[in-house]
Design a protein around this motif. Sequence first.
Motif: not given
Length: 290
Positions: A65-94
């Motif tokens: 949940p703390a990660d969700g709070r950090k994501i909610a406050q961020a203006k930019l979210i830097f990710v690698n992509g290429l299938g590396f962070e498979g969990w991140l899309e769901r976190l951003i949506a949540a």
Amino acid sequence: MITRRLFMAFAAAILAAPAIADDKLPVVASFSIIGDLVKEVGGDRISITTLVGPDGDAHVYQPTPADGRKIAQAKLIFVNGLGFEGWLERLIAAARSKGTIVTLGKGVAARPGEEGTDPHAWQDVANAKIYVAEIRDALISADPQGADAYRANAAAYLAKLDALDAEIVKTLDAIPKDRRRVVSTHDAFGYFSARYGVEFIAPQGVSTEAEASARDIARIIVSVKANKVGAVFLENISDPRLAKRIAAETGARVGGTLYSDALSELKEGGANYIDMMRHNVRELTKALAP
């Protein structure tokens, strides 16, 4: 996996989150290597949070949940992509984030891996330079007043990366080609291999989510013996028993620890990207040099 219960916990944490106190640009990086590159370019104009820290495995990370709070406050979210962070899309949506997602892996020439696209592009310094340029441009777009600072920081860091790349090439070129074969515990060094001419044999695919089978391990042992591989390396995110077993059954020496998907803690010598790459090259050189 983000369940309904965890989603509700994210929502509660976000509602309870205090506002950002200072005027720095709030940004999030998905894991430690990208976090370091963003800090180099952003300097003191940004407030950065890294989700998966040193020695963490972003392939199998479980967000909180703390990660969700950090994501909610961020203006930019830097990710690698290429299938590396498979969990991140769901976190951003949540987290119901309104921040801009900056996918850095889009700018590189992706390599195929055994299980799909190989996401470990940063293992080639030329790709890290592409990341830095994309980070610079994203920060300028989000904070135009800091454009001069971001350009200056990026230019200075790109010069360091140029020197790093030349240093790696010179160091590894001194090792005879027929000695540049090693085993690593998962297939994270394809870009390094293509750029710097060291052949890596790995019993796991590009993700640590899939465990190596008995057949995979047997195949590696046969290959190590046939190709006279000089050393078997551990990784800071992997179970060391696998590499030690292969070394024991082949007679290859166990080399040091290589940093693949994460930086190290400060005292371990790979706490930033440049130090990480230099550490890996030193370990390879010690194991492979005549």
